[in-house]
Write a protein that holds these residues in place. Sequence first.
Motif, PDB file in Angstrom:
ATOM      1  N   LYS A  29       0.863  -1.176   0.000  1.00  0.00           N
ATOM      2  CA  LYS A  29       0.000   0.000   0.000  1.00  0.00           C
ATOM      3  C   LYS A  29       0.905   1.234   0.000  1.00  0.00           C
ATOM      4  O   LYS A  29       1.813   1.348   0.837  1.00  0.00           O
ATOM      5  N   SER A  76       1.309   5.761  -1.009  1.00  0.00           N
ATOM      6  CA  SER A  76       0.663   7.059  -1.241  1.00  0.00           C
ATOM      7  C   SER A  76       1.611   7.928  -2.055  1.00  0.00           C
ATOM      8  O   SER A  76       2.831   7.882  -1.849  1.00  0.00           O
ATOM      9  N   LYS A 110       3.772  13.617  -4.280  1.00  0.00           N
ATOM     10  CA  LYS A 110       3.226  14.761  -5.008  1.00  0.00           C
ATOM     11  C   LYS A 110       2.041  14.297  -5.843  1.00  0.00           C
ATOM     12  O   LYS A 110       2.015  13.148  -6.322  1.00  0.00           O
ATOM     13  N   ALA A 111       1.057  15.172  -6.067  1.00  0.00           N
ATOM     14  CA  ALA A 111      -0.155  14.823  -6.835  1.00  0.00           C
ATOM     15  C   ALA A 111       0.124  14.948  -8.326  1.00  0.00           C
ATOM     16  O   ALA A 111      -0.503  15.726  -9.057  1.00  0.00           O
ATOM     17  N   ASP A 169      -5.335  17.033  -5.405  1.00  0.00           N
ATOM     18  CA  ASP A 169      -4.431  16.974  -4.256  1.00  0.00           C
ATOM     19  C   ASP A 169      -4.812  15.866  -3.277  1.00  0.00           C
ATOM     20  O   ASP A 169      -3.959  15.337  -2.571  1.00  0.00           O
ATOM     21  N   GLU A 170      -6.094  15.483  -3.241  1.00  0.00           N
ATOM     22  CA  GLU A 170      -6.565  14.449  -2.305  1.00  0.00           C
ATOM     23  C   GLU A 170      -5.892  13.093  -2.537  1.00  0.00           C
ATOM     24  O   GLU A 170      -5.877  12.229  -1.655  1.00  0.00           O
ATOM     25  N   ARG A 192      -2.932  12.391  -2.552  1.00  0.00           N
ATOM     26  CA  ARG A 192      -1.786  12.218  -1.666  1.00  0.00           C
ATOM     27  C   ARG A 192      -2.144  11.546  -0.346  1.00  0.00           C
ATOM     28  O   ARG A 192      -1.286  10.991   0.343  1.00  0.00           O
ATOM     29  N   SER A 193      -3.414  11.580   0.029  1.00  0.00           N
ATOM     30  CA  SER A 193      -3.846  10.954   1.282  1.00  0.00           C
ATOM     31  C   SER A 193      -4.450   9.573   1.067  1.00  0.00           C
ATOM     32  O   SER A 193      -4.854   8.903   2.018  1.00  0.00           O
ATOM     33  N   MET A 194      -4.503   9.131  -0.182  1.00  0.00           N
ATOM     34  CA  MET A 194      -5.083   7.813  -0.489  1.00  0.00           C
ATOM     35  C   MET A 194      -4.056   6.714  -0.291  1.00  0.00           C
ATOM     36  O   MET A 194      -2.850   6.932  -0.447  1.00  0.00           O
ATOM     37  N   ARG A 195      -4.551   5.524   0.076  1.00  0.00           N
ATOM     38  CA  ARG A 195      -3.714   4.332   0.153  1.00  0.00           C
ATOM     39  C   ARG A 195      -3.996   3.497  -1.087  1.00  0.00           C
ATOM     40  O   ARG A 195      -5.082   2.945  -1.265  1.00  0.00           O
ATOM     41  N   TYR A 244      -6.762   2.343  -7.606  1.00  0.00           N
ATOM     42  CA  TYR A 244      -7.485   3.191  -6.664  1.00  0.00           C
ATOM     43  C   TYR A 244      -8.483   2.354  -5.861  1.00  0.00           C
ATOM     44  O   TYR A 244      -8.981   1.324  -6.356  1.00  0.00           O
TER      45      TYR A 244
END
Length: 261
Positions: free
Chosen positions: A209, A211, A214-215, A225-226, A228-231, A246
């Motif tokens: 997993k 992240s 940078k986006a 930008d979100e 960057r917080s996704m696994r 995703y």
Amino acid sequence: MSKKGIDISEHNGNAEAAIKTADFVMIRSSWGHFAIDKKLEDNVKLCKKHGKPYGFYHFSYARNYKEAKDEAHKCMNLISRYGNTYPIALDLEWDDGANWKKNNGITYQSEMEVLKAWKEVVEQECKTYLLLYCNRSFYNQLKAVNEARLKSVDLWLAEWGVSKPSIPCGMWQYRGDPLDLDEAYYDYPTLLSQLHKPAVDDTIKVGDKVSPIKAVNYNGIKLIDEVRSMRLSVIEISGNRVVVSYPAGGTEAFAMSNLKK
């Protein structure tokens, strides 16, 4: 801030009163090849009773590299049952009251081979922290033999009757009568805890997993930008190109250097 401590052996008898007031304690574990200090067990128990951090020291009688390796292995095996938050010290004094070392062919050259063996066992094999205990005169003699090796190990300097140590050292023994008194300049418990941390594997593999840092995807296209917080799940790796999926479906490619676990 430096810490004030003591070093003790069977020759100090019951050292509980001194242990209670010390910031740390260096305990003689053993000497020669191989005798266990008669107060080792008692002194460890007293340190634990009063919540005092402690390390150990061994007075070496090794005449060569092979004997030193044997001493070091026996010492580390002995103290492994007790744990330690202060270093393991190798004591290379010659003043043993009987000139045994001089009479048995030990030289400053052979003492440097002893230091080499102890470094290999304590630091490389056992992954902990070695101190060399000696006085200024002895240090200078060893320095003339192999300065690089000598400076590769932390020094516990015995130097009495002065207001501060005359050469850089991590620990200073500043009094030896009626009890050996010491000052530690390094935060040894923190240093040792860092040595004992398990290695972290940062290698990214399929199934991990990750992240994005940078986006931005592999082709340089800016993403929301979100992201960057996704696994994201790694499903394919080709060189620096990493394909991830995703959580809600769909895939994206990122540069390996732009991903973190």
